[in-house]
Design a protein around this motif. Structure first.
Motif, PDB file in Angstrom:
ATOM      1  N   PRO A 157      -1.615 -10.120  -5.045  1.00  0.00           N
ATOM      2  CA  PRO A 157      -1.003 -11.320  -4.446  1.00  0.00           C
ATOM      3  C   PRO A 157      -0.473 -11.130  -3.033  1.00  0.00           C
ATOM      4  CG  PRO A 157       0.498 -10.306  -6.013  1.00  0.00           C
ATOM      5  CD  PRO A 157      -0.789  -9.548  -6.135  1.00  0.00           C
ATOM      6  N   ASN A 158      -0.449  -9.909  -2.530  1.00  0.00           N
ATOM      7  CA  ASN A 158       0.127  -9.662  -1.203  1.00  0.00           C
ATOM      8  C   ASN A 158      -0.872  -9.052  -0.220  1.00  0.00           C
ATOM      9  OD1 ASN A 158       2.877 -10.538  -1.740  1.00  0.00           O
ATOM     10  ND2 ASN A 158       2.999  -8.761  -3.094  1.00  0.00           N
ATOM     11  N   GLN A 159      -2.147  -9.328  -0.445  1.00  0.00           N
ATOM     12  CA  GLN A 159      -3.163  -8.847   0.491  1.00  0.00           C
ATOM     13  C   GLN A 159      -2.924  -9.428   1.893  1.00  0.00           C
ATOM     14  OE1 GLN A 159      -5.612  -6.691   0.090  1.00  0.00           O
ATOM     15  NE2 GLN A 159      -6.732  -7.010   2.005  1.00  0.00           N
ATOM     16  N   VAL A 160      -2.558 -10.691   1.950  1.00  0.00           N
ATOM     17  CA  VAL A 160      -2.249 -11.354   3.226  1.00  0.00           C
ATOM     18  C   VAL A 160      -0.797 -11.797   3.175  1.00  0.00           C
ATOM     19  CG1 VAL A 160      -2.842 -13.234   4.802  1.00  0.00           C
ATOM     20  CG2 VAL A 160      -4.632 -12.176   3.392  1.00  0.00           C
ATOM     21  N   LYS A 161       0.010 -11.259   4.062  1.00  0.00           N
ATOM     22  CA  LYS A 161       1.425 -11.623   4.095  1.00  0.00           C
ATOM     23  C   LYS A 161       1.977 -11.453   5.505  1.00  0.00           C
ATOM     24  CE  LYS A 161       3.129  -7.064   2.651  1.00  0.00           C
ATOM     25  NZ  LYS A 161       3.956  -6.331   1.652  1.00  0.00           N
ATOM     26  N   ILE A 162       3.093 -12.087   5.746  1.00  0.00           N
ATOM     27  CA  ILE A 162       3.745 -12.008   7.056  1.00  0.00           C
ATOM     28  C   ILE A 162       4.342 -10.616   7.242  1.00  0.00           C
ATOM     29  CG2 ILE A 162       5.619 -12.926   8.478  1.00  0.00           C
ATOM     30  CD1 ILE A 162       5.257 -15.588   6.946  1.00  0.00           C
ATOM     31  N   GLN A 163       4.142 -10.068   8.439  1.00  0.00           N
ATOM     32  CA  GLN A 163       4.698  -8.760   8.794  1.00  0.00           C
ATOM     33  C   GLN A 163       5.528  -8.903  10.071  1.00  0.00           C
ATOM     34  OE1 GLN A 163       4.255  -6.173   6.898  1.00  0.00           O
ATOM     35  NE2 GLN A 163       2.266  -6.268   5.895  1.00  0.00           N
ATOM     36  N   ILE A 196      15.639 -13.438  29.328  1.00  0.00           N
ATOM     37  CA  ILE A 196      15.473 -13.201  27.906  1.00  0.00           C
ATOM     38  C   ILE A 196      16.427 -12.101  27.440  1.00  0.00           C
ATOM     39  CG2 ILE A 196      13.829 -12.505  26.121  1.00  0.00           C
ATOM     40  CD1 ILE A 196      11.626 -13.625  28.063  1.00  0.00           C
ATOM     41  N   ILE A 197      17.180 -12.409  26.392  1.00  0.00           N
ATOM     42  CA  ILE A 197      18.129 -11.443  25.832  1.00  0.00           C
ATOM     43  C   ILE A 197      17.489 -10.649  24.708  1.00  0.00           C
ATOM     44  CG2 ILE A 197      20.357 -11.191  24.652  1.00  0.00           C
ATOM     45  CD1 ILE A 197      21.182 -13.858  25.997  1.00  0.00           C
ATOM     46  N   ASP A 198      16.790 -11.345  23.831  1.00  0.00           N
ATOM     47  CA  ASP A 198      16.221 -10.692  22.658  1.00  0.00           C
ATOM     48  C   ASP A 198      14.993 -11.474  22.196  1.00  0.00           C
ATOM     49  OD1 ASP A 198      16.004  -8.870  20.567  1.00  0.00           O
ATOM     50  OD2 ASP A 198      17.196 -10.110  19.206  1.00  0.00           O
ATOM     51  N   VAL A 199      14.088 -10.774  21.529  1.00  0.00           N
ATOM     52  CA  VAL A 199      12.875 -11.381  21.000  1.00  0.00           C
ATOM     53  C   VAL A 199      12.652 -10.882  19.579  1.00  0.00           C
ATOM     54  CG1 VAL A 199      10.356 -11.530  21.182  1.00  0.00           C
ATOM     55  CG2 VAL A 199      11.752 -11.624  23.235  1.00  0.00           C
ATOM     56  N   LYS A 200      12.305 -11.826  18.696  1.00  0.00           N
ATOM     57  CA  LYS A 200      11.904 -11.461  17.339  1.00  0.00           C
ATOM     58  C   LYS A 200      10.559 -12.105  17.061  1.00  0.00           C
ATOM     59  CE  LYS A 200      16.576 -10.886  15.518  1.00  0.00           C
ATOM     60  NZ  LYS A 200      17.581 -11.338  14.510  1.00  0.00           N
ATOM     61  N   ALA A 201       9.694 -11.390  16.363  1.00  0.00           N
ATOM     62  CA  ALA A 201       8.345 -11.913  16.139  1.00  0.00           C
ATOM     63  C   ALA A 201       7.823 -11.516  14.763  1.00  0.00           C
ATOM     64  CB  ALA A 201       7.401 -11.413  17.224  1.00  0.00           C
ATOM     65  N   ASP A 202       6.953 -12.385  14.234  1.00  0.00           N
ATOM     66  CA  ASP A 202       6.233 -12.126  12.990  1.00  0.00           C
ATOM     67  C   ASP A 202       4.756 -12.360  13.237  1.00  0.00           C
ATOM     68  OD1 ASP A 202       8.468 -11.599  11.261  1.00  0.00           O
ATOM     69  OD2 ASP A 202       8.905 -13.746  11.288  1.00  0.00           O
ATOM     70  N   ILE A 203       3.931 -11.730  12.398  1.00  0.00           N
ATOM     71  CA  ILE A 203       2.487 -11.880  12.550  1.00  0.00           C
ATOM     72  C   ILE A 203       1.826 -11.987  11.183  1.00  0.00           C
ATOM     73  CG2 ILE A 203       2.045  -9.373  12.594  1.00  0.00           C
ATOM     74  CD1 ILE A 203      -0.144 -10.012  14.745  1.00  0.00           C
ATOM     75  N   LEU A 204       0.759 -12.792  11.140  1.00  0.00           N
ATOM     76  CA  LEU A 204      -0.120 -12.866   9.976  1.00  0.00           C
ATOM     77  C   LEU A 204      -1.507 -12.491  10.466  1.00  0.00           C
ATOM     78  CD1 LEU A 204       0.114 -13.836   6.924  1.00  0.00           C
ATOM     79  CD2 LEU A 204      -1.089 -15.892   7.696  1.00  0.00           C
ATOM     80  N   THR A 205      -2.045 -11.384   9.952  1.00  0.00           N
ATOM     81  CA  THR A 205      -3.344 -10.928  10.416  1.00  0.00           C
ATOM     82  C   THR A 205      -4.036 -10.121   9.329  1.00  0.00           C
ATOM     83  OG1 THR A 205      -4.525  -9.789  12.214  1.00  0.00           O
ATOM     84  CG2 THR A 205      -2.441  -8.812  11.485  1.00  0.00           C
ATOM     85  N   ASN A 206      -5.373 -10.158   9.340  1.00  0.00           N
ATOM     86  CA  ASN A 206      -6.168  -9.429   8.364  1.00  0.00           C
ATOM     87  C   ASN A 206      -7.630  -9.701   8.683  1.00  0.00           C
ATOM     88  OD1 ASN A 206      -7.004  -8.104   5.819  1.00  0.00           O
ATOM     89  ND2 ASN A 206      -4.874  -8.473   5.175  1.00  0.00           N
ATOM     90  N   ASP A 207      -8.526  -9.249   7.821  1.00  0.00           N
ATOM     91  CA  ASP A 207      -9.943  -9.578   7.984  1.00  0.00           C
ATOM     92  C   ASP A 207     -10.159 -11.063   7.743  1.00  0.00           C
ATOM     93  OD1 ASP A 207     -10.478  -6.891   8.422  1.00  0.00           O
ATOM     94  OD2 ASP A 207     -10.859  -6.501   6.298  1.00  0.00           O
ATOM     95  N   MET A 208     -11.270 -11.600   8.278  1.00  0.00           N
ATOM     96  CA  MET A 208     -11.466 -13.044   8.275  1.00  0.00           C
ATOM     97  C   MET A 208     -11.473 -13.651   6.876  1.00  0.00           C
ATOM     98  SD  MET A 208     -15.503 -13.569   9.243  1.00  0.00           S
ATOM     99  CE  MET A 208     -16.818 -13.077   8.109  1.00  0.00           C
ATOM    100  N   ALA A 209     -12.002 -12.938   5.889  1.00  0.00           N
ATOM    101  CA  ALA A 209     -12.099 -13.490   4.533  1.00  0.00           C
ATOM    102  C   ALA A 209     -11.006 -12.970   3.608  1.00  0.00           C
ATOM    103  CB  ALA A 209     -13.469 -13.187   3.935  1.00  0.00           C
TER     104      ALA A 209
END
Length: 500
Positions: free
Chosen positions: A467-473, A446-459
């Protein structure tokens, strides 16, 4: 520590972009107000299509769009939706809300929408209440470039060149709202109607979609395939290119589905358990299809899927308007992973629905627009479109509160794109636990890794005031060691990891 094994040398299939398809029905505010506002409205638009919605949809690479239904398709008469808008017939949409359908969005507008999106066209014909002649003439109107009454009519209405119809559905849910037919009867009708869905131009063949089963109705699949294959030349594959399947994730039951935003931890796991049932459905219908089509020439087309809850309080019950939370994000992530892993049979799927209806990717309110958690999943997962499925395996443990609704703690799929980049989409179904993950490749350093996550409380969900309470980080806490990467996935989250 959970180990995710990836054999980057074992290609397991090709993931059609159309697996990431969408569905827009004449239902509630999906089309009118959601996608189409008309040319004379204050909301910025291009030929009637909302500029903000089109721009957002182009960001997720919409590959194909299904229209005009749904149940609406089998009461839709296409000639009502062509010609000068002021002369088009008005009708009551008896299926959805009892409101007036003015037919201002018809064939020409749908083709304009697909042109703006740059996507393929999936038109659903009326077998339930329409005639063979009506269906035949619609195909002629859309696709014939020569001299004929329907081609001339199209030209009179301002479209000189014929359009490309990529997919044509011969009826919709004909076991229910499309006519309450028995499978043998529908199969005979399908054989008759599809005969007149003609290919007028070599190289622009229309792929015909036969109406398949409702959820676990395996008898429908078996009998439809049996009748369509009787006395049929093998190379015609039962006169079809695809067989549909419909399944909605309903957390409670069809009478009391439950709220989209106000739910318990028990209902979280119950919903995800029911989303995972898609694996059983696809596998069992696939096994029946293999009996009649061992070479897998017929695609499984899951052209209606998604979560179905009670409508938002104060809204028209017939409009099916619901909010969209992290629970929906996990359902979408799980479902798309399942389709990826069955890509040798599942060639197209269509989320229900695109805007303002059921598990939509976009919600609108007047001139305002928000992106839902499900939108962000489609944005993250777009990396799988036209990629190669790779063999992968992750060891899981069962989690949950009620024994009946246990689920695996983790869920994944892995692909490699044309540039050789490996993409992992990984879901953590737990509401409380983080998990350490060790990902091991067979040979690749592996040379390089890039990652994104979507996470928050269940509801957690996005609103017009937030409009941005849940967004990709971006996610950066990943360690690389030769052929391995290690990281910790938080609870209630979906990750996309790209390995270079």
């Amino acid at each position: 520590m959970a180990k995710l094994f990836i054999n980057e040398n074992k290609q397991a299939g090709h993931i059609n972009a159309e697996i990431y398809g969408h569905f827009a029905e004449h239902l509630g505010r999906c089309i009118y107000g959601g996608i189409y506002v008309g040319e004379d409205k204050a909301i910025p638009n291009t030929n009637g299509m909302r500029n903000d919605v089109i721009a957002a949809l182009k960001e997720i690479n919409v590959p194909v769009l299904r229209w005009p239904g749904g149940c609406f398709a089998d009461e839709y008469h296409w000639k009502d939706g062509i010609g000068p808008k002021e002369k088009r017939k008005k009708m009551i949409n008896t299926h959805w809300g009892g409101v007036v359908e003015d037919n201002s969005f018809g064939t020409h507008e749908f083709m304009e929408l697909c042109k703006q999106l740059g996507c393929k066209t999936y038109v659903n014909g009326n077998l339930g209440s329409g005639t063979v002649q009506e269906m035949s003439e619609w195909v002629e109107y859309m696709t014939f470039d020569g001299v004929s009454p329907m081609a001339d009519l199209r030209k009179e209405n301002g479209q000189e060149e014929a359009w490309k119809v990529d997919y044509f559905g011969v009826g919709n849910e004909n076991w229910g709202c499309g006519g309450n037919m028995r499978p043998e009867y529908y199969a005979d009708e399908y054989r008759r109607y599809q005969t007149y869905v003609r290919n007028y131009k070599a190289g622009d063949e229309i792929k015909k979609i036969c109406c398949g089963a409702n959820s676990g109705d395996y008898d429908w699949t078996d009998k439809v395939l049996k009748v369509t294959h009787e006395n049929t030349p093998p190379h015609l594959h039962g006169f079809m290119d695809g067989l549909s399947l419909h399944y909605y994730t309903v957390p409670n039951n069809w009478t009391t589905k439950g709220s989209a935003t106000d739910f318990t931890k028990e209902m979280w796991y119950q919903t995800l358990n029911k989303a995972l049932f898609m694996e059983t459905l696809v596998s069992r219908h696939e096994a029946i299809m293999d009996q009649y089509d061992p070479e897998r020439k017929i695609a499984m087309v899951v052209d209606e899927w998604g979560c179905w809850y009670d409508v938002e309080p104060g809204t028209n019950p017939g409009f099916l308007y619901q909010q969209n939370t992290m629970r929906d994000a996990l359902v979408a992530g799980i479902t798309l992973n399942i389709f990826n892993k069955h890509c040798n049979r599942v060639k197209m799927a269509n989320l229900a629905q695109m805007v303002n209806v059921l598990q939509s990717v976009i919600l609108t309110e007047g001139e305002k627009m928000i992106l839902t958690p499900t939108y962000h999943i489609f944005h993250m997962y777009r990396c799988h479109q036209e990629a190669t499925l790779l063999e992968s395996y992750i060891k899981t443990t069962e989690i949950g509160i009620e024994e009946e609704y246990k689920v695996p703690n983790l869920h994944e799929s892995v692909s490699k794109d044309k540039d050789g980049v490996i993409h992992i989409t990984l879901n953590n179904l737990s509401l409380t636990e983080s998990y350490d993950i060790e990902t091991i490749l067979t040979e690749k350093n592996i040379i390089d890794v890039k990652a994104d996550i979507l996470t928050n409380d269940m509801a957690a969900h996005n609103t017009f005031s937030n409009p941005n309470q849940v967004k990709i980080q971006p996610f950066t806490e990943i360690e690389i060691t030769g052929r391995e990467i290690t990281f910790q996935i938080p609870p209630c989250s979906v990750m996309k990891i790209s390995i270079h």
